[in-house]
Design a protein around this motif. Sequence first.
Motif, PDB file in Angstrom:
ATOM      1  N   LEU A  94      36.794  38.354  29.152  1.00 50.09           N
ATOM      2  CA  LEU A  94      36.974  37.876  30.521  1.00 50.09           C
ATOM      3  C   LEU A  94      36.086  38.628  31.515  1.00 50.09           C
ATOM      4  O   LEU A  94      35.952  38.220  32.674  1.00 50.09           O
ATOM      5  CB  LEU A  94      38.444  37.959  30.933  1.00 50.09           C
ATOM      6  N   LEU A 149      42.735  36.247  32.227  1.00 47.57           N
ATOM      7  CA  LEU A 149      42.748  36.986  33.485  1.00 47.57           C
ATOM      8  C   LEU A 149      43.976  36.615  34.312  1.00 47.57           C
ATOM      9  O   LEU A 149      44.629  37.492  34.905  1.00 47.57           O
ATOM     10  CB  LEU A 149      41.468  36.700  34.275  1.00 47.57           C
ATOM     11  N   PRO A 189      35.315  34.953  34.839  1.00 49.24           N
ATOM     12  CA  PRO A 189      35.249  34.462  33.457  1.00 49.24           C
ATOM     13  C   PRO A 189      34.494  33.145  33.367  1.00 49.24           C
ATOM     14  O   PRO A 189      34.564  32.305  34.277  1.00 49.24           O
ATOM     15  CB  PRO A 189      36.722  34.282  33.077  1.00 49.24           C
ATOM     16  N   GLY A 220      38.795  32.874  29.080  1.00 47.62           N
ATOM     17  CA  GLY A 220      38.760  34.042  29.944  1.00 47.62           C
ATOM     18  C   GLY A 220      39.554  33.844  31.220  1.00 47.62           C
ATOM     19  O   GLY A 220      40.242  34.764  31.692  1.00 47.62           O
TER      20      GLY A 220
END
Length: 330
Positions: A112, A148, A139, A144
Motif C-alpha cells: 500500500l 489502508l 495505493p 492497497g
Amino acid sequence: MRVLLTGSTGWLGRYLAPMLRGAGHQVVGLDIVPGDDTQIVGTVADRALVDRIFADHGIEAVIHAGALHKPDIVRYPRQAFVDVNVSGTLNLIEAAVAAGNDRFLFTSTTSLMVRADVRDGAGAAGAWWMDEDFGPLEPRNIYGITKLAAEQACRLVHREHGIAALILRTGRFFPEDDDTLAVPGGLNLKANELLNRRLTVEDAAAAHLVALERAPDIGCDTFILSAPPPFARDEAADLARDARAVIARHHPQAEALYAARGWVLPERIDRVYDPSRAERRLGWRASTDFGSVLAALADGTSLPFAHDPHYTSPIVAQRRHRRADDLCTN
C-alpha cells in the motif's frame, strides 16, 4: 490465550498456527478454505458468524491475517475487496471490543506504500527509503486501498475504545514466482529481494508472535516487517545509480558467490523497506537476511527461504477443484 487466527489455511497461517500453539496459545482458525489449522470455514465479512465465533470459543485475542490479495484482483470485483478487507476487519475488531479483548493484530502490506512514482523507479534523491512515516500514501490498486482503509479502521477503534491495535506491514514472503517480474526469476530474485523488500514466512510468523505479547504495552502502532537491509539511508543515491558497488561495500564476497551459481546482483535498487522501528519497539529482528543467503551459497547448504514456483494459494486451488468437479458432473 484463545486466539482467533484468520487466514489460517494460507501461507502465513500454516506457519503461524503451530508457532502460536508452541507458545502455549489455543488457536481457533477461520478461513474460507478448509485446512489443517482451520476449525471454522467461513468469511470475516459475515458479522453474524464472527459474533458466534467469539461467543462459542471465548476468543481473547485476534490475529487478522486473512484477506483478498493483489493476485485476487483478476478474480474478484472491487466490492469483494471492500467486503472482506474493510468490512471484515471492522467486524473482527468491533467483536473483539465487545468481548473485552485487549489486543488486535492486523496483517497489512508494504504494497500500500507503493505509489505510482515509487512503482516507476527511484526518486530524485535516489532509492526511496520507506519507513512507517513514508508518505503520502496513495495505493495504486483496490488491494492497497482496502488494506489502508482497514488500517485506518483499526486506528479509529483503538482511539475510541482503547483496544491495543498493532498493524504489521509485511514485505514479500510468498513462495511462488513474481507475477510481474521474470528476469531474474525464481531463487535469484528472492535472494536479491532480501536486500531491500523481503522476509521469510518464518520470520513473518515470529513477528506476529512477538507482537501478540507486546501489543498491550505499545497500544497502537504500525510496523514494517522485512529483512534488515545492509544499507544506510545516506546510500540511497548510490543504490539507484550502482547498487552492485554498494553491495560490494557491505558484502564483498557476493559477486563471486553469485557468479558461481549463475546469478546476477541487481544493477539498481529503487526502494528499501526499513524495519528498524520493529526492532526498537517490538524487539523483533528478522533472523534471515541477505548475509544468510551468502552463507548458504558459500557453504553449499540449502537456501534459507521457501521457493515453490508451482505454489497455488488455497482459494485458487479450491476454485480449480470446483471447476474440475463441475466439468466431471457435466
